[in-house]
Design a protein around this motif. Structure first.
Motif, PDB file in Angstrom:
ATOM      1  N   HIS A   1       0.655  -0.264  22.151  1.00 24.04           N
ATOM      2  CA  HIS A   1       2.067  -1.168  21.787  1.00 24.04           C
ATOM      3  C   HIS A   1       1.682  -2.493  21.877  1.00 24.04           C
ATOM      4  O   HIS A   1       2.212  -3.277  22.688  1.00 24.04           O
ATOM      5  N   LYS A   2       0.563  -2.875  21.169  1.00 19.63           N
ATOM      6  CA  LYS A   2       0.195  -4.457  21.257  1.00 19.63           C
ATOM      7  C   LYS A   2       0.134  -4.974  19.603  1.00 19.63           C
ATOM      8  O   LYS A   2       0.135  -4.141  18.685  1.00 19.63           O
ATOM      9  N   PRO A   3       0.067  -6.034  19.713  1.00 20.99           N
ATOM     10  CA  PRO A   3       0.133  -7.024  18.183  1.00 20.99           C
ATOM     11  C   PRO A   3      -0.873  -6.313  17.435  1.00 20.99           C
ATOM     12  O   PRO A   3      -0.715  -6.166  16.208  1.00 20.99           O
ATOM     13  N   MET A   4      -2.337  -6.250  17.979  1.00 14.74           N
ATOM     14  CA  MET A   4      -3.231  -5.639  16.873  1.00 14.74           C
ATOM     15  C   MET A   4      -2.888  -4.226  16.330  1.00 14.74           C
ATOM     16  O   MET A   4      -3.122  -4.095  15.125  1.00 14.74           O
ATOM     17  N   PHE A   5      -2.473  -3.253  17.323  1.00 10.08           N
ATOM     18  CA  PHE A   5      -2.194  -2.125  16.741  1.00 10.08           C
ATOM     19  C   PHE A   5      -0.735  -2.135  15.594  1.00 10.08           C
ATOM     20  O   PHE A   5      -0.721  -0.911  14.984  1.00 10.08           O
ATOM     21  N   LEU A   6       0.195  -2.974  16.213  1.00 13.07           N
ATOM     22  CA  LEU A   6       1.263  -3.148  15.345  1.00 13.07           C
ATOM     23  C   LEU A   6       0.930  -3.595  13.982  1.00 13.07           C
ATOM     24  O   LEU A   6       1.414  -2.786  12.843  1.00 13.07           O
ATOM     25  N   LEU A   7      -0.162  -4.385  13.896  1.00 11.30           N
ATOM     26  CA  LEU A   7      -0.530  -4.770  12.378  1.00 11.30           C
ATOM     27  C   LEU A   7      -1.358  -3.551  11.874  1.00 11.30           C
ATOM     28  O   LEU A   7      -1.357  -3.551  10.512  1.00 11.30           O
ATOM     29  N   LEU A   8      -2.206  -2.937  12.792  1.00 10.60           N
ATOM     30  CA  LEU A   8      -2.550  -1.561  12.139  1.00 10.60           C
ATOM     31  C   LEU A   8      -1.407  -0.454  11.589  1.00 10.60           C
ATOM     32  O   LEU A   8      -1.500  -0.102  10.355  1.00 10.60           O
TER      33      LEU A   8
ATOM     34  N   MET B   1       1.151  -1.648  10.157  1.00 10.31           N
ATOM     35  CA  MET B   1       1.739  -2.282   8.986  1.00 10.31           C
ATOM     36  C   MET B   1       0.732  -1.951   7.834  1.00 10.31           C
ATOM     37  O   MET B   1       1.282  -1.655   6.639  1.00 10.31           O
ATOM     38  N   LEU B   2      -0.462  -2.192   8.082  1.00  9.79           N
ATOM     39  CA  LEU B   2      -1.625  -2.015   7.191  1.00  9.79           C
ATOM     40  C   LEU B   2      -1.627  -0.448   6.654  1.00  9.79           C
ATOM     41  O   LEU B   2      -1.576  -0.199   5.605  1.00  9.79           O
TER      42      LEU B   2
ATOM     43  N   VAL C   1       3.741  -3.979  -2.727  1.00 16.36           N
ATOM     44  CA  VAL C   1       3.199  -3.516  -1.483  1.00 16.36           C
ATOM     45  C   VAL C   1       1.876  -4.171  -1.512  1.00 16.36           C
ATOM     46  O   VAL C   1       1.224  -4.419  -0.351  1.00 16.36           O
ATOM     47  N   ALA C   2       1.198  -4.511  -2.774  1.00 16.02           N
ATOM     48  CA  ALA C   2      -0.208  -5.369  -2.525  1.00 16.02           C
ATOM     49  C   ALA C   2       0.105  -6.585  -2.144  1.00 16.02           C
ATOM     50  O   ALA C   2      -0.750  -7.092  -0.992  1.00 16.02           O
ATOM     51  N   ALA C   3       1.212  -7.184  -2.408  1.00 11.42           N
ATOM     52  CA  ALA C   3       1.567  -8.588  -1.728  1.00 11.42           C
ATOM     53  C   ALA C   3       1.859  -8.379  -0.222  1.00 11.42           C
ATOM     54  O   ALA C   3       1.323  -9.343   0.304  1.00 11.42           O
ATOM     55  N   MET C   4       2.363  -7.370   0.087  1.00 11.06           N
ATOM     56  CA  MET C   4       2.523  -7.241   1.389  1.00 11.06           C
ATOM     57  C   MET C   4       1.485  -6.762   2.362  1.00 11.06           C
ATOM     58  O   MET C   4       1.017  -7.424   3.263  1.00 11.06           O
TER      59      MET C   4
END
Length: 312
Positions: A58-65, A67-68, A109-112
């Motif tokens: 539960h860290k920023p990098m994995f939160l970004l993953l 989202m991706l 979704v592409a823009a996100m």
């Protein structure tokens, strides 16, 4: 030949042609389509499941993953189910509402996803250039806020696209030479004045892709400058290695998109089936490979995925 308009009260449909010139091979083409889609769903849902279960992730990098992964699932799901219906059952009809809805969600979704890639570049910049302040600058709350801002931007920029198309007349030619309702592919079959639509599509692409690529380029310029100041060559490699996964994902995401956008406007000499196959690569291959790339390159994630895989 009589013409007719597709208006808000009209129940007429468009026809998605699939891949022009390769209709006889649609069944064969459906095999990699369905395979890539299944692998994409399994990989991205695995990322979401593991990160949600493991408190240490539960860290920023994995939160970004995460989202991706969500954008990858959304992008492929917007396109592949309907494409498979075309390939398997020749179910080519799509209602006007369905077409515009698919277009909105696909482009949003592409823009996100582009916004997520920018945030990832910023994450790598802070991790390498200001590591001591990383945990204070990039908190989970701040990443969530950046993700929300990216979502709002995507909706506001993409919403006018279907609304502007709604006002256009569509005459006897209702065949869209594509597997999905891509903006310019739909614009091309209108018998009305499409200058506003084309101009807005170009402005949207410049705002989203142009701005985001500029920010990513700026981040990596600063990263390279910081790395070059490090005297140890071993430290050079270690610092740049943390960016490898993001660079691979970024190249896979932007290259097919830019090629598709440019060929729509300037690639009249390119065969239609080549253009459409590459357009589908954009929504098939990156969502399938992204979780694999990050799984291989990120030890923490790889170890946790291995733990859950061994339990199955």
């Amino acid at each position: 030949m009589a013409t007719f308009n597709l208006t808000p009260s009209d129940s007429s449909t468009f026809i998605l042609n699939g891949i022009p010139g390769l209709e006889a091979a649609h069944i064969s083409i459906s095999i990699p389509f369905s395979t890539f889609y299944i692998i994409s769903l399994l990989g991205n849902f695995m990322v979401l499941f593991v990160v949600s279960k493991e408190q240490t992730l539960h860290k920023p990098m994995f939160l970004l993953l995460c989202m991706l992964a969500l954008t990858d699932i959304g992008m492929s799901t917007c396109v592949v189910p309907k494409a498979l219906c075309i390939f398997w059952f020749s179910s080519k009809d799509i209602t006007v509402d369905g077409c515009l809805t698919q277009m909105f969600f696909l482009h949003a979704v592409a823009a996100m996803q582009s916004a997520v890639l920018v945030t990832m570049a910023f994450d790598r910049y802070i991790a390498i250039c200001d590591p001591l302040r990383y945990t204070t600058i990039l908190t989970n709350t701040r990443i969530a806020k950046l993700g929300l801002m990216g979502l709002i931007r995507a909706v506001l920029l993409v919403l006018p696209v279907p609304l502007l198309l709604w006002r256009l007349p569509f005459c006897a030619n209702r065949v869209i030479l594509h597997t999905y309702c891509e903006h310019l592919a739909v614009v091309k079959i209108s018998c009305g004045d499409t200058r506003i639509n084309r101009t807005y599509g170009l402005v949207m692409a410049l705002v989203i892709i142009g701005l985001d690529l500029t920010l990513i380029g700026l981040s990596y310029g600063l990263i390279i400058r910081a790395v070059l100041r490090i005297s140890s060559k071993k430290s050079h490699g270690k610092a740049l290695n943390t960016c490898t996964a993001h660079i691979c994902v970024m190249l896979m995401s932007y290259t097919p998109y830019l090629f598709t956008a440019l060929t729509h406007r300037f690639g009249q000499g390119i065969a239609a089936h080549v253009h459409i196959l590459l357009a589908n690569v954009h929504v098939l291959v990156p969502p399938m490979l992204n979780p694999i790339i990050y799984g291989v390159k990120t030890k923490e994630l790889r170890d946790k995925v291995g733990k859950y895989t061994c339990r199955m």
